[in-house]
Motif scaffolding. Sequence first.
Motif, short mmCIF file in Angstrom:
data_model
loop_
_atom_site.label_atom_id
_atom_site.label_comp_id
_atom_site.label_asym_id
_atom_site.label_seq_id
_atom_site.Cartn_x
_atom_site.Cartn_y
_atom_site.Cartn_z
N ALA A 58 1.23 -1.55 -0.08
CA ALA A 58 0.17 -0.01 0.42
C ALA A 58 1.05 1.07 -0.08
O ALA A 58 0.75 1.91 -0.55
CB ALA A 58 -0.60 -0.25 0.70
N GLY A 59 1.67 1.04 0.84
CA GLY A 59 2.49 2.34 0.85
C GLY A 59 3.21 2.48 -0.28
O GLY A 59 3.13 3.66 -1.15
N VAL A 60 4.20 1.84 -1.28
CA VAL A 60 4.74 2.32 -2.28
C VAL A 60 3.11 2.61 -4.06
O VAL A 60 3.18 3.56 -4.67
CB VAL A 60 5.23 0.43 -2.72
CG1 VAL A 60 5.16 1.13 -4.29
CG2 VAL A 60 6.18 0.00 -2.84
N LEU A 61 1.88 1.56 -3.46
CA LEU A 61 0.85 2.15 -4.79
C LEU A 61 0.68 3.78 -3.92
O LEU A 61 0.85 4.46 -5.02
CB LEU A 61 -0.49 0.72 -4.71
CG LEU A 61 0.05 0.11 -4.96
CD1 LEU A 61 -1.10 -1.32 -4.40
CD2 LEU A 61 0.35 0.09 -6.25
N LEU A 62 0.41 3.48 -2.85
CA LEU A 62 0.23 5.60 -2.27
C LEU A 62 1.06 6.77 -2.81
O LEU A 62 0.50 7.40 -3.20
CB LEU A 62 -0.45 5.15 -0.59
CG LEU A 62 -1.29 5.40 -0.26
CD1 LEU A 62 -1.34 4.59 1.08
CD2 LEU A 62 -3.35 5.87 -0.45
N THR A 63 2.35 5.88 -2.61
CA THR A 63 2.88 6.82 -3.25
C THR A 63 3.10 7.95 -4.48
O THR A 63 3.41 8.31 -5.50
CB THR A 63 4.46 6.40 -3.10
OG1 THR A 63 4.64 6.27 -1.30
CG2 THR A 63 5.86 7.61 -3.41
N HIS A 64 2.98 5.91 -5.36
CA HIS A 64 3.29 6.20 -7.06
C HIS A 64 1.84 7.11 -7.63
O HIS A 64 1.38 7.42 -8.74
CB HIS A 64 3.14 5.10 -7.87
CG HIS A 64 4.57 4.44 -7.58
ND1 HIS A 64 5.71 5.10 -8.42
CD2 HIS A 64 5.64 3.35 -6.88
CE1 HIS A 64 6.54 4.48 -8.59
NE2 HIS A 64 7.01 3.80 -7.45
N GLY A 65 0.07 6.64 -6.56
CA GLY A 65 -0.87 6.70 -7.40
C GLY A 65 -0.80 9.29 -6.85
O GLY A 65 -1.15 9.15 -7.78
N PHE A 84 5.75 14.44 -4.35
CA PHE A 84 6.93 12.86 -4.40
C PHE A 84 7.95 12.99 -6.00
O PHE A 84 7.88 12.41 -6.89
CB PHE A 84 6.69 12.25 -4.09
CG PHE A 84 6.10 11.46 -2.94
CD1 PHE A 84 6.66 11.93 -1.69
CD2 PHE A 84 4.61 10.94 -2.57
CE1 PHE A 84 6.20 11.10 -0.62
CE2 PHE A 84 4.69 11.53 -1.10
CZ PHE A 84 4.53 11.37 -0.35
N GLY A 85 7.75 14.96 -6.18
CA GLY A 85 8.41 15.22 -7.94
C GLY A 85 7.38 14.24 -8.71
O GLY A 85 7.87 14.27 -10.23
N GLY A 86 5.82 14.31 -8.67
CA GLY A 86 5.24 13.72 -9.90
C GLY A 86 4.07 14.51 -10.55
O GLY A 86 5.10 15.72 -10.27
N GLY A 87 3.58 14.44 -12.02
CA GLY A 87 3.49 15.51 -12.46
C GLY A 87 1.95 15.68 -12.68
O GLY A 87 1.73 16.73 -13.27
N ALA A 101 -6.14 6.16 -9.11
CA ALA A 101 -7.29 5.72 -8.79
C ALA A 101 -7.02 3.87 -8.30
O ALA A 101 -7.34 3.63 -7.67
CB ALA A 101 -8.59 5.30 -9.06
N GLY A 102 -6.55 4.26 -9.45
CA GLY A 102 -5.94 2.22 -9.09
C GLY A 102 -4.65 1.83 -8.03
O GLY A 102 -4.86 1.57 -7.35
N GLU A 103 -4.04 2.69 -7.70
CA GLU A 103 -2.98 2.99 -7.37
C GLU A 103 -3.31 3.60 -6.15
O GLU A 103 -2.97 2.90 -4.79
CB GLU A 103 -1.25 4.15 -8.14
CG GLU A 103 -1.23 3.03 -8.84
CD GLU A 103 0.35 3.87 -9.48
OE1 GLU A 103 0.81 4.82 -9.62
OE2 GLU A 103 0.64 3.40 -10.77
N THR A 104 -3.67 5.13 -5.80
CA THR A 104 -4.01 5.67 -4.98
C THR A 104 -4.80 4.93 -4.07
O THR A 104 -4.51 4.41 -2.95
CB THR A 104 -4.69 6.98 -4.78
OG1 THR A 104 -3.53 7.90 -6.08
CG2 THR A 104 -4.19 7.65 -3.30
N GLY A 105 -6.16 4.46 -4.82
CA GLY A 105 -7.45 3.68 -3.87
C GLY A 105 -6.78 2.46 -4.32
O GLY A 105 -7.20 1.95 -2.63
N GLY A 106 -6.87 1.88 -4.33
CA GLY A 106 -5.46 0.56 -4.01
C GLY A 106 -5.40 0.27 -3.01
O GLY A 106 -5.26 -1.07 -2.26
#
Length: 185
Positions: free
Chosen positions: A19-26, A34-37, A63-68
């Motif tokens: 979840a931590g990885v998915l939330l960060t990327h989402g 975190f430097g995202g666009g 949504a898939g990354e953050t929500g998931g």
Amino acid sequence: MPFSHRKDLGLLVLRLGTAGVLLTHGSQKLLGWFGGGGLEGTAASMESMGFTPGRESAIAAAAGETGGGALLALGLATPVAGAAAAGAMAGAVAVHAPAGFFAHAGGIEYPAFLGFVAAALGLAGPGHYSVDRLTGNCLNRPGTVLLAFAVSAAAATVVVNRRVATLAAAAEAESRAEAPGLSSV
């Protein structure tokens, strides 16, 4: 510590780490953290990778990354969370596939692994330390598992196939522009 508690603790650690990885990327995609666009930058990137329309594709990926990720962290609607994250990772795998397997070369290793872990959590369930358990597993039933993974697989298939068609059309248009004297018969 009894074996069942070890397994539940292991599922909690795996859920929280994934979840931590998915939330960060989402959150990179959705909020620009975190430097995202952010949503606009991600939409432009999605368009350039062949995902059209870009904004809707960015929203779906985020949504898939953050929500998931959020649902996995909570252990809530775990089959839906795992399926949503796995579906989002299927799109990422499609982008990275031309670079081969290994992540150091830009390959599928990382998104594929993340997708498999999310899918495995969705299938295995959240364990004892979860909101699903507190709600009597009302969103963690066999029918939910089947429905969530069927919808995610269908959506990922449509999105990836649309991307392939978009990229093929762009390549054909580029080919025609480079050879203006040739006509297709």
